[in-house]
Enzyme design. Structure first.
Site, PDB file in Angstrom:
ATOM      1  N   SER A 294       0.839  -1.197   0.000  1.00  0.00           N
ATOM      2  CA  SER A 294       0.000   0.000   0.000  1.00  0.00           C
ATOM      3  C   SER A 294       0.876   1.250   0.000  1.00  0.00           C
ATOM      4  O   SER A 294       2.087   1.172   0.197  1.00  0.00           O
ATOM      5  CB  SER A 294      -0.923   0.001   1.213  1.00  0.00           C
ATOM      6  OG  SER A 294      -0.246   0.548   2.318  1.00  0.00           O
ATOM      7  N   LYS A 295       0.207   2.389  -0.202  1.00  0.00           N
ATOM      8  CA  LYS A 295       0.936   3.663  -0.285  1.00  0.00           C
ATOM      9  C   LYS A 295       1.696   3.944   1.005  1.00  0.00           C
ATOM     10  O   LYS A 295       2.671   4.690   1.017  1.00  0.00           O
ATOM     11  CB  LYS A 295      -0.032   4.796  -0.571  1.00  0.00           C
ATOM     12  CG  LYS A 295      -0.415   4.841  -2.022  1.00  0.00           C
ATOM     13  CD  LYS A 295      -1.229   6.063  -2.345  1.00  0.00           C
ATOM     14  CE  LYS A 295      -1.619   6.028  -3.818  1.00  0.00           C
ATOM     15  NZ  LYS A 295      -2.839   6.747  -4.097  1.00  0.00           N
ATOM     16  N   ARG A 296       1.209   3.360   2.113  1.00  0.00           N
ATOM     17  CA  ARG A 296       1.860   3.627   3.400  1.00  0.00           C
ATOM     18  C   ARG A 296       3.169   2.853   3.559  1.00  0.00           C
ATOM     19  O   ARG A 296       3.987   3.178   4.399  1.00  0.00           O
ATOM     20  CB  ARG A 296       0.903   3.287   4.544  1.00  0.00           C
ATOM     21  CG  ARG A 296      -0.163   4.340   4.751  1.00  0.00           C
ATOM     22  CD  ARG A 296      -1.126   3.920   5.822  1.00  0.00           C
ATOM     23  NE  ARG A 296      -1.825   2.685   5.466  1.00  0.00           N
ATOM     24  CZ  ARG A 296      -2.877   2.628   4.636  1.00  0.00           C
ATOM     25  NH1 ARG A 296      -3.342   3.732   4.090  1.00  0.00           N
ATOM     26  NH2 ARG A 296      -3.463   1.491   4.356  1.00  0.00           N
TER      27      ARG A 296
END
Ligand code: GLU
Length: 333
Positions: A242-244
């Site tokens: 994910s982007k995180r």
């Protein structure tokens, strides 16, 4: 017919490594088949789309060695989506709905409680022209749904093989919002038709969209493109990247000194091999690439492997290139 591919990023963030892989596969497949690639900017989400993201995506693609023949953007094609919607309405495949998100959520809850699948009940299809006029006079604008046909939809994916789904269990997708903004499900098909796209190569997370979009293609009497769904990249723990996550955008790699050819080679080799060859020049990648050779399972991101590949490239780099890479690295840190 000339092979035509497209890579269609949404400029709502920097280039994600999974999307970079999709772009690379599109690029290599177009090159090894003497085809063309279009860069389509999916910017209909006005709030989240930003010019600076678009610029950084283009820069990152070039950094990786990926180039394209043409560019287009969805925000310039709103008329085309409206025309398509009108045609779908005329043939009875698009209909107007007025339920609010809260009403839809209540309907879904009620269906789940009574053991039914949470599929949109098509209540809006019972509305009469008088009902629509009444809503209009009350200032209520409709959103539009595409009417799916309850049948099995299948395609032969160049990576996943035979894919099949019964459309009965899917809700008619919303294709246009109240405010006249088209939804990707419709816009993408209209674009693919207008650009004569022959092959759609995208992430596995779009598989459910493909079933719905195939029915949109068919309703417009258009020849279906060949579909290819690339398995997603997972973290080393096996979760969807994910982007995180730390190593999710190309910027994250640049900042730790990963050089473009090393990352490109790593992305090429994810779930794909050619004999026992480890390192490929761009030309060799084009010469040896075969899309059917990409494995079906998600690939785990392996930082140790990326770093060792990077080391290999740095060791074999001539001094002037090394200096250039070092200067680029210093500018970022
Ligand atoms: N803008 C969509 C995305 O980034 C494009 C998907 C597609 O290739 O059709 O996921």
């Amino acid at each position: 017919m000339k092979m035509k591919l497209r890579f269609a990023p949404s400029p709502t963030g920097n280039l994600h490594v999974g999307n970079a892989r999709t772009a690379l596969v599109n690029y290599l497949y177009s090159k090894c088949n003497s085809g063309e690639m279009l860069l389509r900017i999916d910017d209909t989400d006005r709030e989240r789309s930003k010019t600076e993201y678009e610029e950084s995506i283009k820069k990152d693609l070039n950094w990786l060695g990926i180039f394209w023949e043409n560019t287009d953007r969805q925000s310039l094609r709103i008329d085309k989506y409206n025309n398509a919607l009108n045609k779908l309405f005329e043939i009875g495949r698009a209909y107007r709905c007025y339920e609010t998100p809260e009403e839809l959520s209540l309907k879904r809850k009620a269906q789940l409680i009574s053991g039914k699948p949470p599929v949109y009940d098509r209540q809006a299809m019972n509305l009469t022209e008088d009902d629509h006029q009444r809503f209009k006079s009350e200032g209520k604008l409709p959103h539009w749904r595409f009417k799916l046909i309850d049948q099995d939809v299948n395609w032969t994916d160049l990576i996943r093989g035979n894919c099949n789904y019964n459309m009965k269990s899917l809700s008619d997708p919303v294709i246009m919002r109240e405010d006249g903004r088209p939804i990707y499900t419709l816009a993408s098909v209209v674009d693919d038709i207008d650009h004569n796209i022959t092959h759609i190569i995208r992430g596995d997370d779009h598989k459910m969209n493909t079933f719905k979009q195939m029915q949109i293609f068919q309703s417009m009497n258009w020849t279906l493109p060949t579909y290819v769904h690339i398995p997603l990249i997972h973290t080393s723990e096996g979760k969807k990247l994910s982007k995180r996550d730390k190593a999710s955008t190309l910027d994250d790699y640049k900042k730790i000194g990963i050089i473009p050819s090393a990352l490109r080679n790593y992305l090429l080799r994810l779930g794909w091999s050619f004999q026992d060859k480890e390192i490929f020049t761009l030309e060799e990648s084009i010469n040896h690439f075969n899309i059917e050779g990409i494995g079906k399972s998600p690939s785990k991101l392996d930082m140790v492997r990326i770093l060792s590949m990077n080391e290999h490239y740095i060791k074999h780099m001539d001094e002037s290139e090394l200096l250039k890479q070092f200067i680029d690295f210093c500018k970022l840190n």
